[in-house]
Design an enzyme around this catalytic site. Sequence first.
Site, PDB file in Angstrom:
ATOM      1  N   GLU A   1       0.829  -1.205   0.000  1.00  0.00           N
ATOM      2  CA  GLU A   1       0.000   0.000   0.000  1.00  0.00           C
ATOM      3  C   GLU A   1       0.866   1.258   0.000  1.00  0.00           C
ATOM      4  O   GLU A   1       0.549   2.250  -0.667  1.00  0.00           O
ATOM      5  CB  GLU A   1      -0.928   0.007   1.224  1.00  0.00           C
ATOM      6  CG  GLU A   1      -1.977  -1.082   1.223  1.00  0.00           C
ATOM      7  CD  GLU A   1      -1.534  -2.410   1.825  1.00  0.00           C
ATOM      8  OE1 GLU A   1      -2.419  -3.216   2.163  1.00  0.00           O
ATOM      9  OE2 GLU A   1      -0.312  -2.669   1.946  1.00  0.00           O
TER      10      GLU A   1
ATOM     11  N   LYS B   1       2.601  -9.173  -5.626  1.00  0.00           N
ATOM     12  CA  LYS B   1       3.757  -9.932  -5.143  1.00  0.00           C
ATOM     13  C   LYS B   1       3.538 -11.353  -5.628  1.00  0.00           C
ATOM     14  O   LYS B   1       2.576 -12.019  -5.230  1.00  0.00           O
ATOM     15  CB  LYS B   1       3.828  -9.876  -3.616  1.00  0.00           C
ATOM     16  CG  LYS B   1       5.047 -10.583  -3.033  1.00  0.00           C
ATOM     17  CD  LYS B   1       5.045 -10.570  -1.509  1.00  0.00           C
ATOM     18  CE  LYS B   1       5.346  -9.191  -0.987  1.00  0.00           C
ATOM     19  NZ  LYS B   1       5.593  -9.181   0.478  1.00  0.00           N
TER      20      LYS B   1
END
Length: 121
Positions: free
Chosen positions: A73, A99
């Site tokens: 974030e 990811k």
Amino acid sequence: MKSKIILEDIKIYAFHGVLPEEALIGNNYIINAELHADLEKASKSDNLDDTVNYAEVNEIIHQEMVIRSELLEHVIGRIINKIENQFPQITFIKIKLTKTVPPMPGEMKGVSVEFEKEINS
């Protein structure tokens, strides 16, 4: 006219994550960016100054991915802020950061965080 610039599946190796081993080992990431702006002038002028230079957007993404963060974030927030500051003609930004091999059990394509931001011009 609605116009978008989309950078798709930018692959970058970086070292983000909460776990100490993520800072050492790193991970593969995939970034997608969607930018909305009025590009009609560029469609007529054929002039780079009349559009959003996506090579510069790509460079911003690469620069921000080098800066280690614990949270995806936080990385996305930095990318959005920098793009917004450099390209005031943008009216909407969407960034998806994945990811690809998160340190969790189970087989998966990855874990993604996505932000969308409407910008008042």
